[in-house]
Write a protein that holds these residues in place. Sequence first.
Motif, PDB file in Angstrom:
ATOM      1  N   ARG A 107       0.840  -1.204   0.000  1.00 53.49           N
ATOM      2  CA  ARG A 107       0.000   0.000   0.000  1.00 53.49           C
ATOM      3  C   ARG A 107       0.877   1.257   0.000  1.00 53.49           C
ATOM      4  N   GLU A 108       1.921   1.239   0.817  1.00 50.65           N
ATOM      5  CA  GLU A 108       2.834   2.401   0.865  1.00 50.65           C
ATOM      6  C   GLU A 108       3.522   2.625  -0.476  1.00 50.65           C
ATOM      7  N   MET A 109       3.946   1.516  -1.099  1.00 48.78           N
ATOM      8  CA  MET A 109       4.650   1.649  -2.384  1.00 48.78           C
ATOM      9  C   MET A 109       3.695   2.143  -3.469  1.00 48.78           C
ATOM     10  N   ALA A 110       2.456   1.619  -3.440  1.00 51.31           N
ATOM     11  CA  ALA A 110       1.462   2.053  -4.427  1.00 51.31           C
ATOM     12  C   ALA A 110       1.178   3.546  -4.250  1.00 51.31           C
ATOM     13  N   ASP A 111       1.185   3.990  -3.013  1.00 49.03           N
ATOM     14  CA  ASP A 111       0.921   5.393  -2.739  1.00 49.03           C
ATOM     15  C   ASP A 111       2.058   6.285  -3.246  1.00 49.03           C
ATOM     16  N   LEU A 112       3.290   5.821  -3.073  1.00 45.12           N
ATOM     17  CA  LEU A 112       4.436   6.572  -3.623  1.00 45.12           C
ATOM     18  C   LEU A 112       4.275   6.707  -5.131  1.00 45.12           C
ATOM     19  N   HIS A 113       3.887   5.589  -5.749  1.00 43.86           N
ATOM     20  CA  HIS A 113       3.702   5.560  -7.197  1.00 43.86           C
ATOM     21  C   HIS A 113       2.592   6.538  -7.599  1.00 43.86           C
ATOM     22  N   ASN A 114       1.529   6.591  -6.807  1.00 40.38           N
ATOM     23  CA  ASN A 114       0.446   7.552  -7.088  1.00 40.38           C
ATOM     24  C   ASN A 114       0.950   8.990  -7.040  1.00 40.38           C
ATOM     25  N   ARG A 115       1.954   9.227  -6.192  1.00 41.28           N
ATOM     26  CA  ARG A 115       2.507  10.586  -6.096  1.00 41.28           C
ATOM     27  C   ARG A 115       3.384  10.933  -7.279  1.00 41.28           C
ATOM     28  N   GLY A 116       3.605   9.943  -8.153  1.00 36.62           N
ATOM     29  CA  GLY A 116       4.396  10.187  -9.356  1.00 36.62           C
ATOM     30  C   GLY A 116       5.837   9.730  -9.240  1.00 36.62           C
ATOM     31  N   LEU A 117       6.173   9.016  -8.163  1.00 30.59           N
ATOM     32  CA  LEU A 117       7.537   8.510  -8.023  1.00 30.59           C
ATOM     33  C   LEU A 117       7.668   7.158  -8.717  1.00 30.59           C
ATOM     34  N   GLU A 118       8.865   6.851  -9.152  1.00 28.37           N
ATOM     35  CA  GLU A 118       9.118   5.538  -9.749  1.00 28.37           C
ATOM     36  C   GLU A 118       9.598   4.598  -8.642  1.00 28.37           C
ATOM     37  N   VAL A 119       8.997   3.430  -8.596  1.00 30.12           N
ATOM     38  CA  VAL A 119       9.321   2.479  -7.530  1.00 30.12           C
ATOM     39  C   VAL A 119       9.840   1.190  -8.144  1.00 30.12           C
ATOM     40  N   LEU A 120      10.979   0.718  -7.644  1.00 25.57           N
ATOM     41  CA  LEU A 120      11.490  -0.601  -8.028  1.00 25.57           C
ATOM     42  C   LEU A 120      11.560  -1.427  -6.758  1.00 25.57           C
ATOM     43  N   LEU A 121      10.908  -2.571  -6.767  1.00 30.98           N
ATOM     44  CA  LEU A 121      10.904  -3.421  -5.575  1.00 30.98           C
ATOM     45  C   LEU A 121      11.867  -4.586  -5.784  1.00 30.98           C
ATOM     46  N   VAL A 122      12.810  -4.732  -4.870  1.00 36.57           N
ATOM     47  CA  VAL A 122      13.670  -5.923  -4.882  1.00 36.57           C
ATOM     48  C   VAL A 122      13.165  -6.806  -3.743  1.00 36.57           C
ATOM     49  N   SER A 123      12.596  -7.931  -4.099  1.00 42.11           N
ATOM     50  CA  SER A 123      11.989  -8.769  -3.073  1.00 42.11           C
ATOM     51  C   SER A 123      12.656 -10.131  -2.977  1.00 42.11           C
ATOM     52  N   SER A 124      13.036 -10.470  -1.769  1.00 41.00           N
ATOM     53  CA  SER A 124      13.503 -11.833  -1.491  1.00 41.00           C
ATOM     54  C   SER A 124      12.265 -12.678  -1.228  1.00 41.00           C
ATOM     55  N   GLY A 125      12.483 -13.856  -0.765  1.00 44.51           N
ATOM     56  CA  GLY A 125      11.357 -14.666  -0.312  1.00 44.51           C
ATOM     57  C   GLY A 125      11.046 -15.874  -1.164  1.00 44.51           C
ATOM     58  N   ALA A 126      11.671 -15.966  -2.364  1.00 43.61           N
ATOM     59  CA  ALA A 126      11.327 -17.099  -3.236  1.00 43.61           C
ATOM     60  C   ALA A 126      11.643 -18.420  -2.541  1.00 43.61           C
ATOM     61  N   ILE A 127      12.849 -18.516  -2.022  1.00 48.69           N
ATOM     62  CA  ILE A 127      13.256 -19.787  -1.410  1.00 48.69           C
ATOM     63  C   ILE A 127      12.451 -20.022  -0.121  1.00 48.69           C
ATOM     64  N   GLY A 128      12.295 -18.963   0.680  1.00 49.30           N
ATOM     65  CA  GLY A 128      11.545 -19.076   1.940  1.00 49.30           C
ATOM     66  C   GLY A 128      10.092 -19.474   1.705  1.00 49.30           C
ATOM     67  N   VAL A 129       9.445 -18.809   0.745  1.00 46.54           N
ATOM     68  CA  VAL A 129       8.038 -19.108   0.460  1.00 46.54           C
ATOM     69  C   VAL A 129       7.919 -20.528  -0.136  1.00 46.54           C
ATOM     70  N   GLY A 130       8.888 -20.875  -0.992  1.00 49.40           N
ATOM     71  CA  GLY A 130       8.890 -22.226  -1.584  1.00 49.40           C
ATOM     72  C   GLY A 130       9.055 -23.297  -0.511  1.00 49.40           C
ATOM     73  N   ALA A 131       9.945 -23.020   0.446  1.00 48.59           N
ATOM     74  CA  ALA A 131      10.197 -23.984   1.521  1.00 48.59           C
ATOM     75  C   ALA A 131       8.931 -24.167   2.348  1.00 48.59           C
ATOM     76  N   ASN A 132       8.287 -23.042   2.602  1.00 47.22           N
ATOM     77  CA  ASN A 132       7.055 -23.119   3.395  1.00 47.22           C
ATOM     78  C   ASN A 132       5.962 -23.882   2.636  1.00 47.22           C
ATOM     79  N   ARG A 133       5.849 -23.601   1.337  1.00 50.61           N
ATOM     80  CA  ARG A 133       4.839 -24.282   0.519  1.00 50.61           C
ATOM     81  C   ARG A 133       5.039 -25.803   0.564  1.00 50.61           C
ATOM     82  N   MET A 134       6.316 -26.204   0.637  1.00 46.55           N
ATOM     83  CA  MET A 134       6.616 -27.639   0.631  1.00 46.55           C
ATOM     84  C   MET A 134       6.691 -28.234   2.044  1.00 46.55           C
ATOM     85  N   GLY A 135       6.397 -27.414   3.041  1.00 48.64           N
ATOM     86  CA  GLY A 135       6.358 -27.912   4.412  1.00 48.64           C
ATOM     87  C   GLY A 135       7.729 -28.113   5.051  1.00 48.64           C
ATOM     88  N   PHE A 136       8.790 -27.474   4.492  1.00 51.44           N
ATOM     89  CA  PHE A 136      10.125 -27.584   5.085  1.00 51.44           C
ATOM     90  C   PHE A 136      10.206 -26.687   6.322  1.00 51.44           C
TER      91      PHE A 136
END
Length: 306
Positions: A39-68
């Motif tokens: 929501r905060e990032m979308a709001d920055l974007h609404n103000r006309g700023l350019e936002v690039l999100l670098v997100s981790s979590g692929a391995i963590g979310v994958g591990a959780n999905r597989m019950g590790f």
Amino acid sequence: MSWREELKNSKRIVIKVGTSTLTYTNGQVNLQRVERLVREMADLHNRGLEVLLVSSGAIGVGANRMGFKKIPRTMPEKQALAAIGQGALMHLYEKLFAEYGKTVAQVLLTRGDLDERLRYLNATNALLAILGMDVIPVINENDTVVVEEIKFGDNDTLSAMVASLADADLLIILSDVDGFYDSDPRSNPEACLLHEIYEVTDVMEDNSRSRGSSFASGGMYTKLKAAKISMASGVPMVIANSDTPDVIRKIVGGEEIGTLFIPREEKMHARKKWIAFGTVTQGEIFVDAGAEQALLKRGKSSCLRV
Ligand code: GLU
């Protein structure tokens, strides 16, 4: 104008969100926190700023999905989990950003993509084209296809590289710590948060070599490495706690939140940035006293061609 004040003029912002921010300690996604940050990032974007999100979590979310219960050790298993988790992660971002009418683009990078000048320029141009379409790039390392030698290895470094190549005005690293302390706040209740840092010293790096949680790969060490890249590229970087209410808005509003790493005065020339950070180092160069003076004082050498 102070550096904090200067942040108010930021137009292009890279925001890095780590696994410990995205997930609970049991590995499940922290929906409430992710929703708030989106929501905060979308709001920055609404103000006309350019936002690039670098997100981790692929391995963590994958591990959780597989019950590790924790991240497995072998490379192929991590790669497999990244493939499973990256899709789930993008699905989440796609859904949450869409609630605010925002379009996202998945960008997966490897160290090798930045190693050759042409590929570096191609990656830069693609990112700029995405921003030009008013879309928010969601960037991660392409963990499924990389092996150790061509890995960024951590998304703190990746976010600094992205901030450098996209010529961002600000890099914000959101984490579960309030910023950089003069000693480890987990073991020393007297530790002081430093609000501004002008130089990352070897001592600071040596003192920060501890690991993050069992689902996250970073820690303060990788954040300091990122700070060095960001500062040398001329991009201010802030480390702050993702649980601070309105954390992004406050940082961009110039408030004294977290630790600000002050960049060198001038931005580094694009080609120098690529040589300094894009390329994977091979071999060593010995610099004699004359060349050292030329490189340090005049920014060049008459006999060194790079
Ligand atoms: N690229 C890894 C992932 O998405 C995370 C690396 C990091 O946390 O720094 O799981």
